[in-house]
Design a protein around this motif. Structure first.
Motif, PDB file in Angstrom:
ATOM      1  N   SER A   1      -9.197   5.976  -6.545  1.00 21.38           N
ATOM      2  CA  SER A   1      -9.971   5.390  -5.451  1.00 21.38           C
ATOM      3  C   SER A   1      -9.041   4.675  -4.473  1.00 21.38           C
ATOM      4  N   ILE A   2      -9.546   4.456  -3.289  1.00 21.53           N
ATOM      5  CA  ILE A   2      -8.785   3.694  -2.298  1.00 21.53           C
ATOM      6  C   ILE A   2      -8.557   2.278  -2.817  1.00 21.53           C
ATOM      7  N   GLU A   3      -9.566   1.718  -3.453  1.00 24.52           N
ATOM      8  CA  GLU A   3      -9.442   0.372  -4.029  1.00 24.52           C
ATOM      9  C   GLU A   3      -8.304   0.328  -5.051  1.00 24.52           C
ATOM     10  N   PHE A   4      -8.176   1.377  -5.854  1.00 22.74           N
ATOM     11  CA  PHE A   4      -7.103   1.447  -6.848  1.00 22.74           C
ATOM     12  C   PHE A   4      -5.740   1.405  -6.163  1.00 22.74           C
TER      13      PHE A   4
ATOM     14  N   PHE B   1      -4.997   0.002  -3.293  1.00 26.84           N
ATOM     15  CA  PHE B   1      -4.756  -1.341  -2.776  1.00 26.84           C
ATOM     16  C   PHE B   1      -4.417  -2.332  -3.881  1.00 26.84           C
ATOM     17  N   LYS B   2      -5.067  -2.197  -5.027  1.00 27.26           N
ATOM     18  CA  LYS B   2      -4.915  -3.181  -6.102  1.00 27.26           C
ATOM     19  C   LYS B   2      -3.906  -2.775  -7.169  1.00 27.26           C
TER      20      LYS B   2
ATOM     21  N   ASN C   1       2.615   1.444  -3.307  1.00 25.77           N
ATOM     22  CA  ASN C   1       1.670   1.833  -4.352  1.00 25.77           C
ATOM     23  C   ASN C   1       1.389   3.325  -4.326  1.00 25.77           C
TER      24      ASN C   1
ATOM     25  N   SER D   1      -5.925   9.507  -1.396  1.00 23.13           N
ATOM     26  CA  SER D   1      -6.601   9.076  -2.628  1.00 23.13           C
ATOM     27  C   SER D   1      -7.222  10.260  -3.361  1.00 23.13           C
TER      28      SER D   1
ATOM     29  N   VAL E   1       0.846  -1.203   0.000  1.00 23.29           N
ATOM     30  CA  VAL E   1       0.000   0.000   0.000  1.00 23.29           C
ATOM     31  C   VAL E   1       0.879   1.250   0.000  1.00 23.29           C
TER      32      VAL E   1
END
Length: 81
Positions: free
Chosen positions: A59-62, A64-65, A8, A53, A5
Motif C-alpha cells: 500500500s501507499i501507506e506502507f 510512507f511508514k 523506502n 505501490s 519515501v
C-alpha cells in the motif's frame, strides 16, 4: 519526509528482490528514469506513487511508514516461533 519515501521505495524493492530494470519495465519507463525516482532526483506524482505501490505489491501507506528496522525485528520474532 520526502527523502524517506524515495529511500523506502528502494528498500522495499530490494527486499522483494526486484531489479530496477523490472520495476521500470512494469512502469513503462526507462531504468534511468526510475533510478531518478529512487534517488529523489525528480518529484514523485501521486499517480506514479500508486503505480509503484502496485508493482511492489504494497500500500501507499506502507511505503510512507516503512521502517527497515521494524521489518527485521518482526522477521526475527517470527523465526523464534
Amino acid at each position: 519526509m520526502k527523502y524517506s519515501v524515495y529511500e523506502n521505495i528502494r528498500k522495499i524493492r530490494e527486499l522483494k528482490n526486484l531489479t530496477r530494470e523490472y520495476v521500470a519495465a512494469e512502469l513503462k519507463m526507462s531504468t534511468s528514469g526510475y533510478g531518478k525516482i529512487e534517488r529523489g532526483d525528480v518529484d514523485l506524482t501521486v499517480s506514479k506513487l500508486i503505480e509503484i505501490s502496485k508493482v511492489l505489491q504494497v500500500s501507499i501507506e506502507f511505503i510512507f511508514k516503512f521502517n527497515v528496522a521494524l521489518f527485521f525485528n518482526e522477521t526475527k520474532e517470527k523465526m523464534k516461533e
